[in-house]
Design an enzyme around this catalytic site. Structure first.
Site, PDB file in Angstrom:
ATOM      1  N   MET A  39      24.065   9.683   2.251  1.00 52.83           N
ATOM      2  CA  MET A  39      23.870  10.938   2.963  1.00 52.83           C
ATOM      3  C   MET A  39      24.124  10.754   4.451  1.00 52.83           C
ATOM      4  O   MET A  39      24.665  11.636   5.116  1.00 52.83           O
ATOM      5  CB  MET A  39      22.468  11.485   2.701  1.00 52.83           C
TER       6      MET A  39
ATOM      7  N   GLU B 187       0.814  -1.216   0.000  1.00 45.65           N
ATOM      8  CA  GLU B 187       0.000   0.000   0.000  1.00 45.65           C
ATOM      9  C   GLU B 187       0.848   1.268   0.000  1.00 45.65           C
ATOM     10  O   GLU B 187       0.400   2.307  -0.454  1.00 45.65           O
ATOM     11  CB  GLU B 187      -0.960   0.004   1.186  1.00 45.65           C
TER      12      GLU B 187
ATOM     13  N   PHE C  95     -11.119  -7.374  13.953  1.00 43.29           N
ATOM     14  CA  PHE C  95     -10.032  -7.817  13.078  1.00 43.29           C
ATOM     15  C   PHE C  95      -9.775  -6.770  11.999  1.00 43.29           C
ATOM     16  O   PHE C  95     -10.707  -6.316  11.350  1.00 43.29           O
ATOM     17  CB  PHE C  95     -10.402  -9.169  12.441  1.00 43.29           C
ATOM     18  N   GLN C  96      -8.528  -6.415  11.821  1.00 39.94           N
ATOM     19  CA  GLN C  96      -8.090  -5.408  10.850  1.00 39.94           C
ATOM     20  C   GLN C  96      -8.741  -4.052  11.071  1.00 39.94           C
ATOM     21  O   GLN C  96      -8.988  -3.306  10.127  1.00 39.94           O
ATOM     22  CB  GLN C  96      -8.310  -5.887   9.406  1.00 39.94           C
TER      23      GLN C  96
ATOM     24  N   LYS D  72     -17.367  -1.279   5.816  1.00 34.51           N
ATOM     25  CA  LYS D  72     -17.708  -2.313   4.833  1.00 34.51           C
ATOM     26  C   LYS D  72     -19.215  -2.452   4.625  1.00 34.51           C
ATOM     27  O   LYS D  72     -19.676  -2.594   3.493  1.00 34.51           O
ATOM     28  CB  LYS D  72     -17.123  -3.661   5.277  1.00 34.51           C
TER      29      LYS D  72
END
Lengths: 160, 567
Positions: free
Chosen positions: B477, B50, B112-113, B162
């Site tokens: 760097m 993602e 969940f999630q 959802k």
């Protein structure tokens, strides 16, 4: 320098945490914060007491104004204004103390709003100085205190 | 007829003329993915992470000027995307992120999630919202696109539970201009301030113009170039503003700031009037604000965001408005030949002296590939016309210094947040927005490893990105700072166990080329850029000890520049 900001914003869930989150994310301190819907139920007014020099306050004001839900931000400490806080103090009140506490409440134009055999709950309203003075006056008897933050309003009508 | 929330989402995105969605499916967004499957107008691009999706949407937005759209599932899907959202927020990139949320009845129960998407992204979005009713989906998406793209642009997150995507309601998309009563970004600059600015510019003896990402985001490069040409004064573009003014033009002095040119920083410090347009006086640009403010100069600052004005440096003439509009008014107000030619000649004489230092000169070593040389060759081979994405580190600064950007939206890099792993996924978005164009991802071996999985995305969508890996076997760097400020103690900056990048690219189905000799650099680039249909991973084995010069150490003033040892 202490400043009182009056913020008019959409009355939406999450709006309060957005303002509070902005303060913490930018490490500005909030001394007190009160919020409630206004006469228009779709709007809320928030009073934030914070501290900072002119540059800091300018940044805070601009950043708060940048939030999508915020209509108006004004620093009411800039002009003449009224500030009020409400405080509930539970004091020990037994024997002679009962009469003394009642007298003290009268002097401060406070009212006793709760009574038990050993305590009073006294409600005091006013500016911060007055509330602090009341606390000092009954220092020895204090059991518990609860204070709202500052609620303020400019004496000049500028909002509408 | 009633439609499901998922279908409403897709139809709303179609109304907004969304061409690509970058995303990754998951439990909370399956109804939405099902709707995506049933239509043809919007193409979904499946990244491998993602973070890749949010950077790809960002790269798409930066290079095209359109809004980047990204779709992720709840919980880990959203948290993975946060780095990309924060990156876009810091650089004011218009983006709309749609995240799935657990069903309404499960919110707040540690389902969940489940993650508090609105809470997590509060400080890195311009606006974010949890949709609570299916009827609100269409208006919220309309509002999200409006907020993301107007005023100072930025990412907007719409979190949708959802169950709402399965519920039904009547679909109607809000038409016409959207009004949000508490959101009215200013467009035209204040007239009074504009005339004050013109007066100041007219009276200047040593005028300097400084522009940032705002000029590019506000599509103001043409108007800006006209402004600078009219004034005949020196100009600099920040890292975010590269391409706003053509870098090969004589008036352009190079980038300002920490790794800016000597002449730019000296001019910034010695000018008497500084006009800043769409730039925010970042600490990497001005160094120590106390040093910067001590200099007696007047500052005119044009910016769409009032909170950017006088944030770090006190400004004398603030002009809040959209840069194109303000520049138009400024251009109208300035007649020819101003400021006085005599003063300008003296100023340019001084600048030429600074330029004669030739601060970007570097020493070549026989048999060793210099990173600067690679970028110079890249510029030559691509005619300066390629889209260049970069990661973060030494390679990024070399790309900014040596690739002369003449057009806006060609330089795609994470300026504000400094996100390693940005370059490759951003290139995915850029290449999709510009099929057929040359897209180079300039990166380093440490950065590319942070989102290397997107090589797989490039394979799936046949994206012929050219990866220019400046491989010095160090987090360059970090090593440079450890040399300068930490007594050469290379704490964890050495990358042990690096992969064979050529084989790695091949394992993803791409080609790889390793370049180890300076004389091979240009021919190899020429050969690779001729292969228009495939991704080629170019692994340049470069000088391990090379540092980025010039440099202003953090917290120092612009006049305290460190030049390369031999200068």
């Amino acid at each position: 320098m202490r400043r009182v900001l009056s913020i008019l914003m959409e009355n939406e869930s999450g709006a309060l945490s957005r303002v509070a989150g902005l303060f913490s994310a930018r490490s500005y301190n909030i001394e007190s914060l009160t919020v409630a819907p206004t006469e228009d139920p779709t709007l809320s007014r928030m009073t934030v007491v914070t501290a900072g020099d002119d540059t800091v306050i300018e940044q805070i004001t601009k950043q708060v104004h940048k939030l999508i839900e915020v209509f108006k931000v004004s620093d009411i400490t800039e002009g003449r204004h009224v500030e009020r806080e409400l405080m509930l103090v539970k004091v020990r009140a037994e024997g002679d103390e009962r009469e003394e506490m009642k007298r003290l409440a009268d002097i401060f134009r406070a009212s006793i709003v709760g009574v038990s055999t050993k305590t009073f709950i006294i409600q005091v309203t006013g500016d911060r100085k007055k509330l602090n003075a009341f606390l000092a006056a009954c220092a020895g008897n204090i059991v518990e205190t609860a204070r709202t933050g500052v609620c303020g309003m400019s004496r000049v009508s500028e909002d509408k | 007829m009633e439609t499901t929330g998922a279908e409403i989402i897709i139809r709303s995105l179609q109304e907004e003329k969304v061409e690509y969605i970058f995303g990754y499916p998951g439990g909370a967004v399956l109804f939405i993915y099902d709707e995506l499957f049933k239509q043809k107008k919007i193409k979904h691009v499946l990244t491998r992470h993602e973070q890749g999706a949010s950077h790809a949407a960002d790269g798409y937005a930066r290079s095209s000027g359109k809004i980047g759209v990204c779709l992720v599932t709840s919980g880990p899907g959203l948290t993975n995307a946060v780095t990309g959202i924060a990156t876009a927020y810091m650089d004011s990139i218009p983006m709309v992120i749609i995240s799935g949320q657990v069903p309404s009845h499960a919110i707040g129960l540690d389902a969940f999630q489940e993650a508090d998407a609105v809470g997590i992204t509060r400080s890195c979005t311009k606006y974010n919202v949890l949709v609570k009713r299916v009827e609100d989906i269409a208006p919220t998406i309309r509002k999200a696109f409006h907020i993301a793209s107007t005023g100072r642009p930025g990412p907007v997150l719409v979190d949708i539970p959802k169950d709402l995507t399965a519920q039904k309601t009547t679909y109607s998309y809000p038409k016409g201009a959207l009004k949000i009563r508490s959101y009215n970004p200013s467009s035209a600059g204040h007239r009074g301030q504009v005339s004050r600015a013109i007066k100041l510019i007219k009276g200047a003896k040593r005028l300097m113009v400084y522009s940032g990402g705002g000029v590019i985001l506000g599509n103001a490069a043409t108007e800006f170039t006209r402004f600078v040409k009219k004034l005949k004064c020196p100009v600099t573009n920040t890292l975010m503003g590269l391409g706003a003014y053509p870098a090969t033009d004589k008036q352009f002095l190079g980038m300002p700031g920490m790794h800016g040119t000597y002449e730019t920083n000296m001019a910034m410090q010695h000018c008497d009037v500084l006009v800043a347009v769409g730039a925010r006086f970042d600490d990497r640009v001005i160094g120590d604000p106390a040093h910067f403010s001590q200099v007696a100069r007047q500052i005119v600052h044009v910016d769409v965001d009032p909170s950017s004005i006088s944030k770090r440096v006190k400004v004398d003439v603030p002009i809040v408005g959209e840069v194109t509009q303000v520049l138009k008014s400024l251009n109208e107000g300035i007649a020819g030949n101003m400021p006085s030619t005599k003063d300008m000649d003296a100023w340019w004489e001084q600048i030429t002296k600074w330029q004669n230092k030739n601060c970007l000169r570097y020493k070549t070593k026989p048999g060793v590939v210099k990173p600067q040389q690679v970028i110079e060759a890249l510029h030559k081979v691509t005619g300066g016309d390629a889209f260049v994405t970069s990661d973060v580190g030494q390679h990024q600064m070399w790309a900014a210094q040596y690739y002369k950007f003449n057009k806006p939206r060609r330089w795609i890099n994470s300026g504000g947040l400094g996100t390693m792993g940005f370059g490759l996924p951003a290139a995915v978005g850029v290449q999709l927005a510009h099929p057929g164009a040359a897209v180079a991802c300039v990166t380093g071996e440490a950065s590319i490893m942070m989102c290397i999985q997107e090589l797989s995305t490039c394979k799936q969508y046949r994206l012929p990105v050219k990866i220019i890996n400046l491989n010095n076997r160090y987090m360059g760097m970090v090593r440079q700072w450890q040399e300068f400020f930490h007594g050469n103690r290379y704490s964890e900056s050495y990358m042990d166990a690096l992969p064979d990048f050529v084989k790695l690219a091949e394992s993803y189905g791409h080609s790889g080329v390793r370049v180890e000799r300076p004389e091979d650099v240009e021919p190899a680039l020429r050969e690779v850029f001729a292969r228009k249909d495939e991704l080629v991973f170019m692994d340049f084995v470069t000088d391990q000890t090379e540092n980025v010069y010039p440099m202003v150490a953090a917290g120092k003033g612009l006049s305290e520049m460190v030049l390369a040892e031999d200068l």
